[in-house]
Design a protein around this motif. Sequence first.
Motif, short mmCIF file in Angstrom:
data_model
loop_
_atom_site.label_atom_id
_atom_site.label_comp_id
_atom_site.label_asym_id
_atom_site.label_seq_id
_atom_site.Cartn_x
_atom_site.Cartn_y
_atom_site.Cartn_z
N ASP A 1 -8.12 5.51 3.91
CA ASP A 1 -7.66 4.15 3.71
C ASP A 1 -6.68 4.07 2.54
O ASP A 1 -6.36 5.07 1.90
CB ASP A 1 -8.84 3.19 3.51
CG ASP A 1 -9.72 3.59 2.35
OD1 ASP A 1 -9.52 4.68 1.80
OD2 ASP A 1 -10.63 2.81 2.00
N ARG A 2 -6.21 2.88 2.29
CA ARG A 2 -5.16 2.68 1.30
C ARG A 2 -5.60 3.05 -0.12
O ARG A 2 -4.84 3.63 -0.88
CB ARG A 2 -4.71 1.22 1.35
CG ARG A 2 -3.55 0.92 0.51
CD ARG A 2 -3.15 -0.55 0.66
NE ARG A 2 -1.82 -0.74 0.15
CZ ARG A 2 -0.87 -1.38 0.78
NH1 ARG A 2 -1.09 -1.91 1.94
NH2 ARG A 2 0.31 -1.51 0.23
N THR A 3 -6.83 2.72 -0.50
CA THR A 3 -7.30 3.03 -1.85
C THR A 3 -7.42 4.53 -2.08
O THR A 3 -7.18 5.01 -3.19
CB THR A 3 -8.64 2.34 -2.14
OG1 THR A 3 -9.61 2.76 -1.17
CG2 THR A 3 -8.51 0.84 -2.11
N THR A 4 -7.80 5.27 -1.06
CA THR A 4 -7.88 6.73 -1.21
C THR A 4 -6.50 7.32 -1.45
O THR A 4 -6.33 8.19 -2.31
CB THR A 4 -8.51 7.36 0.05
OG1 THR A 4 -9.77 6.74 0.28
CG2 THR A 4 -8.69 8.85 -0.12
N HIS A 5 -5.51 6.85 -0.72
CA HIS A 5 -4.14 7.32 -0.95
C HIS A 5 -3.67 6.95 -2.35
O HIS A 5 -3.02 7.75 -3.03
CB HIS A 5 -3.19 6.71 0.10
CG HIS A 5 -3.26 7.37 1.43
ND1 HIS A 5 -2.76 8.61 1.67
CD2 HIS A 5 -3.80 6.94 2.59
CE1 HIS A 5 -2.97 8.94 2.93
NE2 HIS A 5 -3.61 7.93 3.52
N LEU A 6 -4.00 5.76 -2.80
CA LEU A 6 -3.61 5.33 -4.14
C LEU A 6 -4.27 6.20 -5.20
O LEU A 6 -3.64 6.59 -6.18
CB LEU A 6 -3.98 3.86 -4.34
CG LEU A 6 -3.57 3.24 -5.67
CD1 LEU A 6 -2.06 3.26 -5.81
CD2 LEU A 6 -4.12 1.83 -5.80
N LYS A 7 -5.54 6.53 -5.02
CA LYS A 7 -6.25 7.41 -5.97
C LYS A 7 -5.58 8.78 -6.04
O LYS A 7 -5.42 9.35 -7.12
CB LYS A 7 -7.71 7.57 -5.56
CG LYS A 7 -8.54 6.34 -5.78
CD LYS A 7 -9.95 6.58 -5.27
CE LYS A 7 -10.76 5.31 -5.26
NZ LYS A 7 -12.10 5.52 -4.70
#
Length: 70
Positions: free
Chosen positions: A9-15
């Motif tokens: 998801d988006r938060t994993t990519h951001l991390k």
Amino acid sequence: MNWSMYTADRTTHLKIVVVGLAAALMIAVIGISARELNLGTDIMTAQNPTVIKAGGPVVLTDDSRGSTIR
């Protein structure tokens, strides 16, 4: 389903991006600090320059017939 880069998801990519940028910044800071911190070696070499004088001629032989390479 965060076990794959395709289904994350988006938060994993951001991390992942934030950790990569932090690592790159840390490596850059360490590299700049190491380059600037030379423990005064430049000052010591400027005050006491090292002079290396050339030695005498050297003769090298490679076979038993005594042919010389100069």
